[in-house]
Design a protein around this motif. Structure first.
Motif, PDB file in Angstrom:
ATOM      1  N   THR A   1     -19.242 -13.971  21.757  1.00  0.00           N
ATOM      2  CA  THR A   1     -18.077 -13.329  22.365  1.00  0.00           C
ATOM      3  C   THR A   1     -17.155 -14.383  22.965  1.00  0.00           C
ATOM      4  N   LEU A   2     -15.876 -14.248  22.671  1.00  0.00           N
ATOM      5  CA  LEU A   2     -14.844 -15.151  23.173  1.00  0.00           C
ATOM      6  C   LEU A   2     -13.813 -14.312  23.918  1.00  0.00           C
ATOM      7  N   THR A   3     -13.542 -14.641  25.169  1.00  0.00           N
ATOM      8  CA  THR A   3     -12.571 -13.911  25.985  1.00  0.00           C
ATOM      9  C   THR A   3     -11.256 -14.683  26.024  1.00  0.00           C
ATOM     10  N   THR A   4     -10.151 -13.975  25.776  1.00  0.00           N
ATOM     11  CA  THR A   4      -8.834 -14.618  25.768  1.00  0.00           C
ATOM     12  C   THR A   4      -7.809 -13.685  26.372  1.00  0.00           C
ATOM     13  N   GLU A   5      -6.682 -14.248  26.803  1.00  0.00           N
ATOM     14  CA  GLU A   5      -5.583 -13.473  27.386  1.00  0.00           C
ATOM     15  C   GLU A   5      -4.320 -13.680  26.556  1.00  0.00           C
ATOM     16  N   ILE A   6      -3.719 -12.583  26.127  1.00  0.00           N
ATOM     17  CA  ILE A   6      -2.493 -12.613  25.323  1.00  0.00           C
ATOM     18  C   ILE A   6      -1.316 -12.266  26.233  1.00  0.00           C
ATOM     19  N   VAL A   7      -0.282 -13.107  26.214  1.00  0.00           N
ATOM     20  CA  VAL A   7       0.900 -12.872  27.047  1.00  0.00           C
ATOM     21  C   VAL A   7       2.173 -12.725  26.220  1.00  0.00           C
ATOM     22  N   LEU A   8       2.128 -13.015  24.940  1.00  0.00           N
ATOM     23  CA  LEU A   8       3.343 -13.089  24.138  1.00  0.00           C
ATOM     24  C   LEU A   8       3.866 -11.719  23.739  1.00  0.00           C
ATOM     25  N   ASN A   9       3.002 -10.703  23.695  1.00  0.00           N
ATOM     26  CA  ASN A   9       3.433  -9.408  23.176  1.00  0.00           C
ATOM     27  C   ASN A   9       4.404  -8.689  24.096  1.00  0.00           C
ATOM     28  N   ARG A  10       4.510  -9.088  25.361  1.00  0.00           N
ATOM     29  CA  ARG A  10       5.493  -8.452  26.223  1.00  0.00           C
ATOM     30  C   ARG A  10       6.905  -8.784  25.775  1.00  0.00           C
ATOM     31  N   MET A  11       7.047  -9.798  24.890  1.00  0.00           N
ATOM     32  CA  MET A  11       8.343 -10.147  24.300  1.00  0.00           C
ATOM     33  C   MET A  11       8.524  -9.469  22.954  1.00  0.00           C
ATOM     34  N   HIS A  12       7.637  -8.544  22.590  1.00  0.00           N
ATOM     35  CA  HIS A  12       7.681  -7.855  21.288  1.00  0.00           C
ATOM     36  C   HIS A  12       7.530  -8.859  20.142  1.00  0.00           C
ATOM     37  N   VAL A  13       6.775  -9.943  20.393  1.00  0.00           N
ATOM     38  CA  VAL A  13       6.457 -10.917  19.360  1.00  0.00           C
ATOM     39  C   VAL A  13       4.975 -10.754  19.035  1.00  0.00           C
TER      40      VAL A  13
ATOM     41  N   SER B   1       1.193 -11.291  18.217  1.00  0.00           N
ATOM     42  CA  SER B   1       0.131 -12.274  18.452  1.00  0.00           C
ATOM     43  C   SER B   1      -1.032 -11.949  17.531  1.00  0.00           C
ATOM     44  N   HIS B   2      -1.913 -12.937  17.320  1.00  0.00           N
ATOM     45  CA  HIS B   2      -3.012 -12.696  16.385  1.00  0.00           C
ATOM     46  C   HIS B   2      -4.161 -13.654  16.660  1.00  0.00           C
ATOM     47  N   VAL B   3      -5.307 -13.335  16.072  1.00  0.00           N
ATOM     48  CA  VAL B   3      -6.458 -14.235  16.012  1.00  0.00           C
ATOM     49  C   VAL B   3      -6.762 -14.475  14.532  1.00  0.00           C
ATOM     50  N   LYS B   4      -7.026 -15.716  14.198  1.00  0.00           N
ATOM     51  CA  LYS B   4      -7.301 -16.101  12.813  1.00  0.00           C
ATOM     52  C   LYS B   4      -8.540 -16.994  12.814  1.00  0.00           C
ATOM     53  N   PHE B   5      -9.419 -16.814  11.821  1.00  0.00           N
ATOM     54  CA  PHE B   5     -10.647 -17.611  11.779  1.00  0.00           C
ATOM     55  C   PHE B   5     -11.198 -17.614  10.360  1.00  0.00           C
ATOM     56  N   SER B   6     -12.157 -18.516  10.133  1.00  0.00           N
ATOM     57  CA  SER B   6     -12.902 -18.580   8.867  1.00  0.00           C
ATOM     58  C   SER B   6     -14.370 -18.295   9.170  1.00  0.00           C
ATOM     59  N   TYR B   7     -15.064 -17.694   8.201  1.00  0.00           N
ATOM     60  CA  TYR B   7     -16.480 -17.383   8.416  1.00  0.00           C
ATOM     61  C   TYR B   7     -17.170 -17.252   7.058  1.00  0.00           C
ATOM     62  N   TYR B   8     -18.500 -17.389   7.075  1.00  0.00           N
ATOM     63  CA  TYR B   8     -19.313 -17.155   5.888  1.00  0.00           C
ATOM     64  C   TYR B   8     -20.775 -17.111   6.309  1.00  0.00           C
ATOM     65  N   LEU B   9     -21.638 -16.731   5.387  1.00  0.00           N
ATOM     66  CA  LEU B   9     -23.072 -16.745   5.634  1.00  0.00           C
ATOM     67  C   LEU B   9     -23.676 -17.947   4.907  1.00  0.00           C
ATOM     68  N   ARG B  10     -24.315 -18.823   5.665  1.00  0.00           N
ATOM     69  CA  ARG B  10     -24.964 -20.015   5.073  1.00  0.00           C
ATOM     70  C   ARG B  10     -26.434 -19.685   4.839  1.00  0.00           C
ATOM     71  N   LYS B  11     -26.852 -19.804   3.576  1.00  0.00           N
ATOM     72  CA  LYS B  11     -28.224 -19.461   3.231  1.00  0.00           C
ATOM     73  C   LYS B  11     -29.172 -20.554   3.702  1.00  0.00           C
ATOM     74  N   ILE B  12     -30.234 -20.137   4.394  1.00  0.00           N
ATOM     75  CA  ILE B  12     -31.198 -21.102   4.916  1.00  0.00           C
ATOM     76  C   ILE B  12     -32.454 -21.148   4.062  1.00  0.00           C
ATOM     77  N   SER B  13     -32.929 -19.982   3.650  1.00  0.00           N
ATOM     78  CA  SER B  13     -34.188 -19.940   2.903  1.00  0.00           C
ATOM     79  C   SER B  13     -34.130 -18.808   1.897  1.00  0.00           C
ATOM     80  N   ASP B  14     -34.726 -19.049   0.718  1.00  0.00           N
ATOM     81  CA  ASP B  14     -34.834 -18.010  -0.292  1.00  0.00           C
ATOM     82  C   ASP B  14     -36.072 -17.152  -0.089  1.00  0.00           C
ATOM     83  N   LYS B  15     -36.937 -17.573   0.809  1.00  0.00           N
ATOM     84  CA  LYS B  15     -38.210 -16.882   0.992  1.00  0.00           C
ATOM     85  C   LYS B  15     -38.005 -15.581   1.754  1.00  0.00           C
TER      86      LYS B  15
END
Length: 535
Positions: free
Chosen positions: A126-138, A140-154
Motif C-alpha cells: 500500500t502506497l499513500t499519496t495526496e493529489i492536489v492538482l485536480n482542484r484546477m480541473h487538471v 491526475s493519474h498513477v502509472k506503473f509497470s507490473y508482472y509475475l516473475r516465475k520462481i519455481s515450476d514445482k
C-alpha cells in the motif's frame, strides 16, 4: 565518479603475475553510467540531482526557471532507479496465510517484489499519496509497470482457495480493471481525484499447478501530488493564478474575482453590479438592477425585481412565495425556491433550482434575473434562471431555465408547472399563475374619484385602472358646501343669450306695434272719407 557525459573510467590493477600484450588497455576502461531517474539531471561532476526550488527540468534535462504565470506540477516516483534516494515512509505491506516473510521487498530501489512464499498467501503493498492538482480541473493519474516473475515450476502448495495466482490493483479499496496474471511486463494507468488516496497492489498466490510466482511492481509515477519532483511547466488555466513557491500548482481566483486569460498572476475584481459565485471563475455575472453584496459574491435584490420606463416604475415582489416547490416529472424532479438558494448535497452549490435524478443532484440556477417583454402589459413576464454548471452536451448560450409568470389576482400563490411545450434536457420551461406575479401598485395605477356633495360631505376614493397588487388609499369623507357651485362662464353665456333674445323680442314688438299703428291710422282716414253708413 560519472562525468557530465554519463561515462566513468574504471582503472584495473593486476592481482597476479601475467603476461599482457598491451597493458595500457587495462588501465582506462570507459563504461556508461546508470541513467539518472526521472526528474533528475546530471551535474558537471556527474552526480544526479534535482532542480532547485523555482526551477523545473525541461526536455533537454536542464533546469529552467518556471515562467511567470506558469506552474510545474509535482510527480512522485517509486521503484525507478537505484540512484534515486526515495523516502518510503508512506509505503506499507502485510501478508496473510502461509507467509515466508511479512513484507514486500525493495530490490535495488528499482522494483518491489512480493517475494518467495511457500504456501498459499494474500499479500498487499500500500502506497499513500495526496493529489492536489485536480482542484484546477487538471487530470491526475498513477502509472506503473507490473508482472509475475516465475520462481519455481514445482507444484507443491497446500491449502484451499483459488488455484490461480495473480495481482490486483485497488484505489481506496475499490478494484480497478487490470490483467490478473501477466508474465510479461505490463503498463497500467488510472486517474486520481483530488485528496488523499491509498493505492494497493494485492497479490494472491493460490494452488497454481503452473508453479510459484513473485509479483513485481516498478516504475511507479504519480502525477499531481503535493510533493515530489518538477519536470514540465504549464500556464495556469483561466480562473487561476500561480501560487507561491515552489510554483507546483495554481490558486483559484476567490469569489468576487475572475481571470479570463491563461498564464496570469493576478485576479481581477468583478465590475460594479456583477458577481462571481465560485472559486476559479473566468467571468462575472450581471445582477438584476446591478444590486450586489459588499464583496460581490452574490446578488442582493431581496427577491424583488424592478423595471423603470421613463418616470414609471414596475416592481414585482416574490417574497410571499418564499418556500420550496416540487415539480415531479416521469424521469426527474425539480425543486424550486424563488427567494432562497439551497445546498442539496455536500458537493452541491447553493441553487434556486435543483434537478433530482435518483440519488444525483444537479444545481441548475445560482443566478436569477427577469425579462419583461412589454412594459405596457406588465401582467406577463419571465424569470430567467442560469447556473454555473453546463452539461457538456448543451450549448452554453442555450442552457437556461425560464418560468413564465402570469398575473391573476384571484389565483392566490399558485404553483409552478411544466409549460405546455416540448421539454428539453438543455432548457426547461415552466409557467406560474399567481397573484404575486402582478406588479406592485403605484399612484399611476390608481384613478381618483369623488361622489356628490350630500349633507355637507363628499367621498374621495381610488380605483385600479390596471391589475396590480397592494393596498389602495382608504376612502375619505371630506366636508363640502351645500350651495350650488356657480359656473361663471356658463352663467355669462346664458345671460348674454337671454339679453340677445330680449333685444330681438323687443325689436319685434316695436316693429309689429308700429305696423299696427299704421294700420289704425289708415283705417280712421278711410272712415272719415266714406262715412259710417257706407261702412
Amino acid at each position: 565518479n560519472c562525468n557530465s557525459n554519463a561515462t566513468t573510467q574504471a582503472s584495473l590493477s593486476l592481482i597476479q603475475p601475467v603476461i599482457c600484450n598491451n597493458p595500457t588497455q587495462l588501465s582506462h576502461l570507459n563504461t556508461t553510467c546508470i541513467a539518472c531517474p526521472p526528474g533528475y539531471h546530471r551535474l558537471m561532476t556527474g552526480v544526479c540531482a534535482t532542480c532547485t526550488t523555482g526551477y523545473h527540468l525541461d526536455e533537454q534535462h536542464r533546469c529552467r526557471q518556471i515562467e511567470p504565470g506558469n506552474y510545474s506540477p509535482f510527480r512522485e516516483y517509486y521503484f525507478y532507479s537505484p540512484i534515486a534516494t526515495l523516502a518510503h515512509d508512506s509505503i506499507s505491506s502485510q501478508c496473510r496465510g502461509d507467509c515466508s516473510h511479512m513484507h514486500w521487498q525493495i530490490v535495488n530501489s528499482s522494483q518491489v517484489e512480493s517475494g518467495f512464499h511457500y504456501g498459499a498467501v494474500d499479500t498487499t503493498l500500500t502506497l499513500t499519496t495526496e493529489i492536489v492538482l485536480n482542484r484546477m480541473h487538471v487530470a491526475s493519474h498513477v502509472k506503473f509497470s507490473y508482472y509475475l516473475r516465475k520462481i519455481s515450476d514445482k507444484y507443491n502448495i497446500a491449502g484451499t482457495g483459488s488455484h490461480v495466482s495473480g495481482i490486483q490493483f485497488l484505489i481506496d479499496g475499490e478494484s480497478q480493471d487490470l490483467p490478473f496474471n501477466p508474465e510479461n511486463q505490463t503498463e497500467a494507468m488510472f486517474p486520481l481525484t483530488y485528496g488523499i488516496h491509498n493505492l494497493t497492489w494485492y497479490y494472491h498466490q493460490g494452488r497454481d499447478p503452473n508453479g510459484r510466482y513473485s509479483a513485481v511492481v516498478k516504475n511507479v509515477e504519480i502525477y499531481g501530488t503535493s510533493t515530489g519532483l518538477q519536470r514540465e511547466s504549464y500556464p495556469c488555466p483561466p480562473g487561476y493564478v500561480r501560487g507561491a513557491i515552489p510554483f507546483s500548482s495554481c490558486m483559484p481566483c476567490s469569489p468576487g474575482f475572475f481571470q479570463p486569460i491563461p498564464g496570469q498572476e493576478q485576479c481581477y475584481p468583478c465590475p460594479p453590479g456583477q458577481i462571481s459565485l465560485l472559486p476559479g471563475s473566468i467571468k462575472c455575472h450581471r445582477c438584476p438592477q446591478g444590486l450586489t453584496n459588499k464583496d460581490r459574491t452574490d446578488c442582493a435584490n431581496n427577491c424583488t425585481f424592478v423595471h423603470r420606463v421613463d418616470n414609471y416604475t414596475i416592481t414585482y415582489d416574490l417574497n410571499p412565495l418564499k418556500q420550496e416547490y416540487t415539480i415531479t416529472l416521469p424521469k426527474s424532479t425539480f425543486i424550486f425556491n424563488p427567494c432562497v438558494k439551497t445546498k442539496r448535497c455536500p458537493d452541491c452549490t447553493p441553487s434556486f433550482l435543483s434537478q433530482v435524478q435518483g440519488s444525483s443532484f444537479y444545481d441548475l440556477a445560482q443566478l436569477m434575473d427577469f425579462h419583461l417583454p412589454n412594459a405596457s402589459t406588465p401582467d406577463s413576464w419571465e424569470l430567467i434562471l442560469t447556473g454555473t454548471y453546463i452539461p457538456p452536451f448543451c450549448d452554453p448560450s442555450e442552457f437556461y431555465q425560464t418560468i413564465e409568470m402570469i398575473c391573476d389576482l384571484d389565483a392566490g400563490k399558485g404553483y409552478p408547472a411544466v409549460k405546455n411545450t416540448p421539454f428539453s434536457l438543455c432548457r426547461q420551461s415552466f409557467v406560474w399563475i399567481s397573484k404575486y406575479a402582478c406588479k406592485i401598485c403605484v399612484p399611476e395605477d390608481l384613478q381618483k374619484e369623488s361622489s356628490e356633495c350630500i349633507h355637507g360631505q363628499m367621498e374621495i376614493f381610488y380605483a385600479k385602472i390596471r391589475p396590480c397588487i397592494g393596498d389602495v388609499p382608504q376612502r375619505l369623507f371630506v366636508p363640502c358646501s351645500g350651495a350650488v357651485q356657480l359656473n361663471y362662464p356658463l352663467i355669462f353665456a346664458v345671460l348674454l343669450g337671454s339679453l340677445i333674445l330680449v333685444f330681438l323680442f323687443s325689436v319685434g314688438v316695436i316693429y309689429f306695434y308700429r305696423q299696427k299703428r299704421k294700420l289704425e291710422i289708415s283705417y280712421k282716414r278711410l272712415e272719415e272719407q266714406v262715412g259710417d253708413s257706407t261702412l
